[in-house]
Design a protein around this motif. Sequence first.
Motif, mmCIF file in Angstrom:
data_model
loop_
_atom_site.group_PDB
_atom_site.id
_atom_site.type_symbol
_atom_site.label_atom_id
_atom_site.label_comp_id
_atom_site.label_asym_id
_atom_site.label_seq_id
_atom_site.Cartn_x
_atom_site.Cartn_y
_atom_site.Cartn_z
ATOM 1 N N ASN A 10 5.370 -8.070 -10.220
ATOM 2 C CA ASN A 10 6.675 -7.913 -9.569
ATOM 3 C C ASN A 10 6.809 -6.629 -8.765
ATOM 4 O O ASN A 10 7.919 -6.171 -8.520
ATOM 5 C CB ASN A 10 7.819 -7.966 -10.588
ATOM 6 N N SER A 11 5.673 -6.032 -8.399
ATOM 7 C CA SER A 11 5.784 -4.833 -7.576
ATOM 8 C C SER A 11 5.923 -5.216 -6.113
ATOM 9 O O SER A 11 6.166 -4.366 -5.268
ATOM 10 C CB SER A 11 4.555 -3.947 -7.777
ATOM 11 N N GLY A 12 5.774 -6.504 -5.797
ATOM 12 C CA GLY A 12 5.929 -6.968 -4.420
ATOM 13 C C GLY A 12 4.607 -7.280 -3.743
ATOM 14 O O GLY A 12 4.550 -7.403 -2.529
ATOM 15 N N LYS A 13 3.548 -7.437 -4.534
ATOM 16 C CA LYS A 13 2.228 -7.736 -3.960
ATOM 17 C C LYS A 13 2.237 -8.970 -3.080
ATOM 18 O O LYS A 13 1.794 -8.939 -1.946
ATOM 19 C CB LYS A 13 1.204 -7.969 -5.077
ATOM 20 N N THR A 14 2.755 -10.052 -3.648
ATOM 21 C CA THR A 14 2.698 -11.306 -2.903
ATOM 22 C C THR A 14 3.552 -11.219 -1.643
ATOM 23 O O THR A 14 3.158 -11.701 -0.579
ATOM 24 C CB THR A 14 3.146 -12.466 -3.811
ATOM 25 N N THR A 15 4.704 -10.580 -1.762
ATOM 26 C CA THR A 15 5.553 -10.417 -0.585
ATOM 27 C C THR A 15 4.822 -9.620 0.490
ATOM 28 O O THR A 15 4.813 -9.993 1.663
ATOM 29 C CB THR A 15 6.855 -9.684 -0.977
ATOM 30 N N ASN A 112 6.515 0.797 -2.480
ATOM 31 C CA ASN A 112 7.374 -0.334 -2.103
ATOM 32 C C ASN A 112 8.806 -0.188 -2.637
ATOM 33 O O ASN A 112 9.080 0.669 -3.463
ATOM 34 C CB ASN A 112 6.747 -1.633 -2.632
ATOM 35 N N MET A 113 9.672 -1.045 -2.157
ATOM 36 C CA MET A 113 11.084 -1.118 -2.563
ATOM 37 C C MET A 113 11.868 0.082 -2.033
ATOM 38 O O MET A 113 12.831 0.536 -2.672
ATOM 39 C CB MET A 113 11.263 -1.162 -4.098
ATOM 40 N N ASP A 115 13.952 0.123 0.106
ATOM 41 C CA ASP A 115 15.359 -0.224 0.358
ATOM 42 C C ASP A 115 16.262 0.024 -0.830
ATOM 43 O O ASP A 115 17.439 0.346 -0.675
ATOM 44 C CB ASP A 115 15.459 -1.677 0.829
ATOM 45 N N SER A 141 9.068 -1.267 2.663
ATOM 46 C CA SER A 141 9.849 -2.260 1.946
ATOM 47 C C SER A 141 9.307 -3.615 2.357
ATOM 48 O O SER A 141 9.445 -4.027 3.501
ATOM 49 C CB SER A 141 11.329 -2.156 2.306
ATOM 50 N N ALA A 142 8.642 -4.258 1.417
ATOM 51 C CA ALA A 142 8.033 -5.556 1.733
ATOM 52 C C ALA A 142 9.120 -6.572 2.038
ATOM 53 O O ALA A 142 8.948 -7.462 2.857
ATOM 54 C CB ALA A 142 7.170 -6.031 0.568
ATOM 55 N N LEU A 143 10.252 -6.399 1.372
ATOM 56 C CA LEU A 143 11.333 -7.363 1.566
ATOM 57 C C LEU A 143 11.997 -7.176 2.918
ATOM 58 O O LEU A 143 12.232 -8.127 3.652
ATOM 59 C CB LEU A 143 12.367 -7.205 0.451
HETATM 60 P P1 GDP Z 1 4.277 -9.686 -7.278
HETATM 61 O O1 GDP Z 1 4.521 -10.180 -8.666
HETATM 62 O O2 GDP Z 1 3.748 -8.304 -7.276
HETATM 63 O O3 GDP Z 1 3.499 -10.640 -6.434
HETATM 64 O O4 GDP Z 1 5.715 -9.509 -6.614
HETATM 65 P P2 GDP Z 1 6.476 -10.430 -5.581
HETATM 66 O O5 GDP Z 1 5.942 -10.233 -4.208
HETATM 67 O O6 GDP Z 1 6.494 -11.812 -6.096
HETATM 68 O O7 GDP Z 1 7.903 -9.753 -5.621
HETATM 69 C C1 GDP Z 1 8.687 -9.705 -6.811
HETATM 70 C C2 GDP Z 1 10.143 -9.604 -6.453
HETATM 71 O O8 GDP Z 1 10.441 -8.360 -5.833
HETATM 72 C C3 GDP Z 1 10.585 -10.668 -5.464
HETATM 73 O O9 GDP Z 1 11.868 -11.141 -5.863
HETATM 74 C C4 GDP Z 1 10.652 -9.941 -4.153
HETATM 75 O O10 GDP Z 1 11.615 -10.516 -3.284
HETATM 76 C C5 GDP Z 1 11.068 -8.555 -4.594
HETATM 77 N N1 GDP Z 1 10.620 -7.533 -3.642
HETATM 78 C C6 GDP Z 1 9.385 -7.383 -3.137
HETATM 79 N N2 GDP Z 1 9.366 -6.328 -2.283
HETATM 80 C C7 GDP Z 1 10.622 -5.811 -2.257
HETATM 81 C C8 GDP Z 1 11.249 -4.715 -1.558
HETATM 82 O O11 GDP Z 1 10.651 -3.996 -0.770
HETATM 83 N N3 GDP Z 1 12.554 -4.513 -1.814
HETATM 84 C C9 GDP Z 1 13.261 -5.282 -2.674
HETATM 85 N N4 GDP Z 1 14.565 -5.027 -2.848
HETATM 86 N N5 GDP Z 1 12.718 -6.320 -3.334
HETATM 87 C C10 GDP Z 1 11.411 -6.590 -3.131
#
Ligand code: GDP
Length: 658
Positions: A10-15, A112-113, A115, A141-143
């Motif tokens: 949930n660190s945003g890898k996939t995003t 990341n994050m 935002d 910010s990946a999002l």
């Molecule tokens: P993974 O488990 O590392 O692959 O993480 P995901 O890419 O699935 O992201 C996990 C959650 O964090 C998702 O709900 C994303 O939308 C959220 N997320 C990822 N990057 C960011 C970011 O830069 N900012 C915010 N607010 N949320 C993010």
Amino acid sequence: MKAALIGNQNSGKTTLFNLLTGSNQQIGNWPGVTIEKKSGNIRGALGWEVVDLPGIYSLSPYTSEETVSRDFVLNESPDLVINIIDATSIERSLYLTTQILELDYPVVIALNMADIMKRKGVTVDEEKLSAKLGVPVVTISALKKTGIDKLIDAVVGCKAKTNTGKPFSPQIERAVETVQKDLTGSNRRFKAVKLLERDKLLAPVINAKVEEAAANLEKSEGMDTEQIFADARYRYIETVKTAAITVAPPKETTTDKLDKVFLNKWAALPIFAAIMALIYFLSVGVVGTLTVDLVDAGFSKLSELAGGGLIKLGASDWAASLVADGIISGVGAALNFVPQLIIMFLCLALLETTGYMSRIAFFLDRLFKRFGLSGKSLIPFIVGVGCSVPGIMSTRTIEDEDEKRMTVMLTPFIPCSAKLPIISMFGGFFFGSFAWLASLSLYFLAIAVILISALVMKKFFFKGNPASFISELPDYKLPSPVYVLRQVWERIFAFIKRAGTVILLCSVVVWFLVSFSFKFEYGVDIENSMMAGIGNCLAWVFYPMLGNWSWAATVSAFQGLVAKEQVVSSMAVIAGLAEDAAGADIFSSGVFSFFTGASAYAYMVFNLFSAPCFGAIGAMRRELGSAKKTWIAIAFQTGLAWCLATLVNAVGSLILLL
Ligand code: GDP
Ligand code: MG
């Protein structure tokens, strides 16, 4: 060139991965395990490939994710590691980073994050962090897709590892040094630490010298080497934090302050109930009582004038009756409710635009989970207060199939605005100035029935797990008048349009069926009309809940399939034709005078829970994806409605007897 994307879950890898690669991704499984493997070319970085590794917290081989990620970095020798760090939990993320830095590969850190960092009061000094760790740090910010280009530049520009720092205490560093000296090949420092930790994958290579170094270390520190290194890493992370990161207590925003009241653990539900009560009180209570009689009297007058006028102009009896008793009565009966609907839509639009609705949905998420539903199913229920069709359509955001199916079947239970005329008309007559309470009680009855149904369905039919709810919520804001007015106008316009088309057409049909006999004689006693004939065939269905044989109530309820407000229109047309006395009200006409408080409430309950109108049935069909499932849903809804209504009448009649 190959980059490995490593970070916590949930660190945003996939995003980030999706952002970096766009659509050119290959997806498969890692050899031997079912964990998803994704790789793709980095856009705008020629010759660079990136691999999304499973989320991990350390490079110890305790879980299959950790093993996969570790094997990849050790055996596939990537050219670079992109370490993604969740800025909102830096400490935990850096634990993995300290291990990654022990590898030989160049590392780029993506913080990341960004935002939400500021909102949490976290400030990171990118340069100081970079200096401390010895690797480039890019805030992204990946999002929100910020900082991505800079990150790609850093990846492409990163040639070799510069970090040669020694983060641990001299004693630990000496032990690492001793073991490392005898190793050959790559990633020697990493392997030395793992050997000292007696890593189970390296057990065969642990020799006497390693064992001695580890034992010495353990003797002087008083814990095992695994703990020693974990401890040393956290101490190092502390120094990194002091150097580069400041956490200010986050400022309390207006939203936080409002949440303290509206989403207070104890007060949230009572406040929500009070707000809904206020909405029904204002619309059905205040505006309803003020306007219904007035508007009703207006339409009666209009009906009289039109009927009389047409006769004077030489129109035949039946033509005058069609206009006066059919069209004007039927359409008028529906239009009666426009003033209260305006108030209701206004209140709902206000709750939506201020952000209250999403926040209360988020709050109720936890409560709903206990019933097998999540906050995501709450959205359809909230939207459904306006109209079931968009409510059912909004179930598309629910990922879990079972939860979605349950929500589709349960959304029509919410009293939509077209059911308000039924509820308001019966409530107004039988409960007088407490009509709004009757409406409110039905709203909460609907919620109770939804929750209980969900619980039962969950136990016997559906097994899915409710998805977790969105993490980002809109802040409270002042309502935008333009948005509110447009919302109200669109909904009211839709209602008026239905009155002018479907309801008008149906009123004509009802008028025809009530005015003519099966032999097509006009002006027969309504008991001999076609409508009565049809109704009498089916009246047994409604006998238990009405305690009376009524073809008129029967045919009216069936017309709810066309549009729920048509129930009211149909009753108005039938009553109008039944009564010779001018201006008589629906419930004093012979056909409907049998209603008691109990059977009235039962009839409301039936109309509330039974199969929705055709429009909503169509929406259910689309979302459920099969005709069979739709039939099951309709049977379930109507069956439940019938049982509940019969029960209400039985209990209610008993109470009335006392
Ligand atoms: P993974 O488990 O590392 O692959 O993480 P995901 O890419 O699935 O992201 C996990 C959650 O964090 C998702 O709900 C994303 O939308 C959220 N997320 C990822 N990057 C960011 C970011 O830069 N900012 C915010 N607010 N949320 C993010
Ligand atoms: Mg992922």
